[in-house]
Scaffold this active site. Structure first.
Site, short mmCIF file in Angstrom:
data_model
loop_
_atom_site.label_atom_id
_atom_site.label_comp_id
_atom_site.label_asym_id
_atom_site.label_seq_id
_atom_site.Cartn_x
_atom_site.Cartn_y
_atom_site.Cartn_z
CG ASP A 486 -2.29 0.83 1.02
OD1 ASP A 486 -2.22 1.42 0.12
OD2 ASP A 486 -3.31 0.54 2.05
CG ASP A 556 -9.49 2.83 0.07
OD1 ASP A 556 -8.75 1.82 -0.13
OD2 ASP A 556 -8.56 3.54 0.73
#
Ligand code: GLA
Length: 738
Positions: A486, A556
């Protein structure tokens, strides 16, 4: 779309004037040398068998159009000539492909033709991700240009693929002087076209709403699509296309351009006063400077040029094929991917070993194949404000470490995956106490903080060595099968105190080269691990990252309805199997929207399926439904992840979305249909399938049969009666005998 015979050469060279014709059965690209000096562009588009020099640039008397002194004439000027790689400071007043500052302060640089080579296959680009090809799969033309007084050498590389309408380009400049020179811009390619009737398609967006499809007519002037974030970014994907105004999903011309780079990028689209169009793509040159010592070279990233005369869908299929076969280096490129459950939205930072074991065991009962432990397992990470960089298990939460969780998964025949955010550092961390100087910052100046974190300088070898050691230790001890990489903020105050003042323009690109070097080491060391890239969702969804990691967390935003647009836009460029898509709980955490488990399941099953919810919170009927979803996806997984993908109805144009997946032999297909708004006295809409075998009879959901031609030409009524908003339907087509 045909195949070009394996023996035929893909690059024809003719002399007088020297002309190169790169072609296969789908695409032609022609360049040639004008006046024995200038490398000019002739043609790029649908394949032609032979090229008879029809596009040699006409000699026309022009005013205010300087010509090279030695061929003084008023009918030949760089200011109008379509060129392969425009210099700077000379007669071409359009955007330059290269800007260099010489020791005497001059920024005038113009190249002339020197020589060429043709090689089988495709040479690698050192230090940068790029497409690869076997010797019989592609041919590469490298044209060497030299700067007027042999100060610089410029190698332009063109690779044509045998079975795809794809040409990749990159450029490399070498300093032949005995003093350093400073490169201020080097585009990956420059392409001039005489055609002015074009629309520009781009993928823009923002956090949690990435890759919106936007189309606008081209006009005189300069349009810049870029990212200055030192990441490809949520806001502007490194992709654009020039499309004929009449182009649709299935007809019309498209010229697509994708950059294989994960840092700041820039596409320039310029229409000049003669309505000629120039497209350039490359590293963003804002604050970019690169010193070239004598004999040193600088290599641009590679760009993919893809052509279609069958609309946007054919372009996407070509890109998907290229990325799967010639870009993703992972062994998983062609393997079906496990259905995962990620605990992020289920627990956030709040978990312990017992809770996770319960989640794993409950996921196992649902048929889920991999458990991914997301953020919060390391340091003292109870919130987003600490511990990044301390890649040591948090013994308060997990007293026995990660191994028992991994063992537990493996005993259940599940895989175990883990989240990292390697590029970042929290001030509240042991790493920061030990190495505050590893942070990107300008000493003495205010810093920008985001999500309570700073960025490590990956340009520094000791930072990369630390991360490789720490990550290897965890990977080995926890026996990971999967790793999520990430990156939750963009770079600011890009400065390296270890470099000299004049080298600061290199820091951003050095960062990306460092990131690539680390990814290269890690993915080479752990070929068995499935890597997934992420940057606050799809903030670094680009071809550079796909080279190392064959899947990406798309966004997301897990809201099924928002995902329709996000996945639709993403699919323009990136393969379905690369798109992480999760079913999450309702009300949705990003939008508050309620949608049915059926619709959430179908949207997520349109990509690389996973779940991101707490299975312990599910009602019994939801558990039963998810078990069926998992089984259904397993049965159709190869078709969805690797079949031919067709977009049928566009969520950017209507309130309906539809797409379908067709097996290579066309014997099987699945289509999904979504209708956002329920209407009383609903008007009837049609759903027309594509990609089927016209003369083949298919059963539709086992309910009735029809021929492929009927299903494609006539279509069906996808009736969703009284199902409320956000309704969905799936159609399974299976070839049946007469
Ligand atoms: C980012 C990712 C999420 C999750 C969180 C964890 O936002 O995109 O999927 O991993 O970080 O902090």
């Amino acid at each position: 779309m045909g195949k070009t015979s394996a023996k035929s050469s893909l690059i024809e060279v003719s002399s007088q004037p020297l002309t190169f014709h790169l072609h296969n059965s789908q695409v032609s690209y022609v360049l040639g040398v004008e006046n024995e000096k200038i490398l000019a562009h002739h043609y790029y588009g649908k394949a032609v068998e032979h090229y008879s020099n029809l596009r040699r640039y006409p000699r026309l008397m022009r005013h205010f159009a300087p010509s090279p002194e030695e061929i003084e004439t008023r009918d030949f000027s760089l200011s109008t000539l379509p060129q392969e790689f425009p210099g700077a400071g000379g007669a071409d007043y359009r955007e330059p492909g290269i800007v260099v500052q010489f020791p005497n302060g001059s920024r005038t640089v113009n190249f002339t033709y020197d020589s060429y080579t043709i090689t089988a296959g495709k040479p690698q680009l050192t230090g940068l991700p790029a497409t690869f090809a076997q010797e019989d799969e592609a041919q590469t033309l490298t044209v060497k240009l030299v700067e007027n007084d042999a100060h610089l050498e410029l190698d332009l590389s063109y690779t044509i693929f045998r079975d795809l309408p794809v040409i990749t380009r990159s450029s490399r400049v070498k300093n032949l002087t005995d003093q350093p020179v400073q490169i201020e811009r080097l585009v990956s390619f420059s392409l001039d076209s005489p055609d002015n009737e074009l629309n520009l398609l781009q993928l823009n967006g923002r956090y949690a709403q990435e890759r919106n499809v936007t189309i606008e007519p081209l006009n005189t002037g300069i349009k810049i699509l870029d990212s200055k974030r030192r990441a490809s970014g949520h806001t502007q994907n490194p992709f654009c296309a020039l499309v004929d105004p009449h182009t649709t999903e299935f007809s019309g011309e498209v010229f697509g351009f994708a950059l294989i780079y994960s840092g700041s990028h820039k596409s320039v689209i310029q229409m000049d006063g003669y309505n000629q169009v120039r497209v350039q793509m490359g590293i963003n040159d804002q604050n970019f400077e690169w010193w070239l010592e004598p004999q040193q070279s600088f290599q641009s990233p590679e760009a993919v040029l893809v052509y279609s005369d069958h609309g946007l869908n054919a372009m996407s299929q070509s890109l998907h094929d290229l990325f799967l076969n010639n870009l993703m280096k992972s062994k998983y490129a062609h393997q079906t991917r496990p259905i995962l459950l990620n605990n992020w939205e289920a627990t956030y930072f709040n978990f312990d070993e017992k809770k996770l074991q319960e989640i794993i065991s409950s996921s196992h009962e649902l048929g889920i194949e991999m458990f991914v432990l997301d953020d919060g397992w390391f340091g003292e990470r109870d919130a987003a404000n600490s511990s990044l960089g301390d890649w040591v298990v948090d013994r308060k939460k997990l007293p026995n470490g990660l191994k028992p969780l991994s063992d537990y998964c493996h005993q259940l025949d599940m895989k175990f995956g883990l989240w990292f955010e390697p590029e970042m550092i929290s001030v509240k961390s042991k790493l920061y106490q030990a190495h505050p100087d590893w942070v990107l910052e300008v000493p003495g100046q205010l810093r920008s903080i985001d999500r309570s974190q700073f960025v490590l300088n990956l340009g520094r070898a000791e930072v990369r060595a630390y991360l490789l050691e720490r990550m290897s230790y965890i990977i080995d001890h926890a026996e990971l099968d999967y790793l999520k990489w990430d990156m939750n903020r963009n770079l600011t105050e890009v400065y390296d105190a270890q470099l000299s003042a004049s080298e600061q323009g290199e820091v951003a690109h050095r960062y990306i080269l460092g990131l690539y070097a680390l990814l290269e080491s890690l993915t080479d060391k752990y070929p068995e691990i499935l890597f997934e890239s992420c940057s606050g969702g799809g903030g670094r969804y680009d071809a550079g990252m796909l080279y190392y990691m064959p899947q990406t967390w798309t966004s997301d935003n897990t809201d099924a309805i928002a995902r329709l647009k996000i996945q639709y836009g993403t699919s323009l460029v990136y393969p379905v199997v690369s798109m992480g898509a999760h079913v999450s709980a309702v009300p949705n955490k990003q939008t508050g929207r309620m949608t049915s488990l059926k619709t959430r399941g179908l949207v997520a099953s349109s990509g690389n399926l996973g779940y991101e919810l707490n299975p312990l919170d599910l009602l019994e009927n939801e558990r039963q439904e998810i078990k069926l979803q998992v089984k259904w996806y397993q049965a159709h997984r190869r078709l969805i992840q690797f079949g031919k993908f067709y977009r049928l109805q566009n969520p950017f144009e209507t309130t309906r979305t539809a797409w379908m997946f067709v097996s290579d032999d066309r014997k099987e297909a699945v289509a999904m249909y979504f209708d956002i708004f329920s209407e009383a006295s609903t008007p009837l809409h049609m759903l027309n399938f594509v990609g089927l075998e016209p003369k083949q009879k298919y059963s539709v959901n086992g309910e009735y049969t029809a021929y492929g031609s009927e299903l494609m030409q006539i279509g069906i009524y996808p009736l969703l009666q009284n199902e409320g908003d956000f309704a969905s339907a799936v159609f399974e087509l299976k070839a049946v005998e007469e």
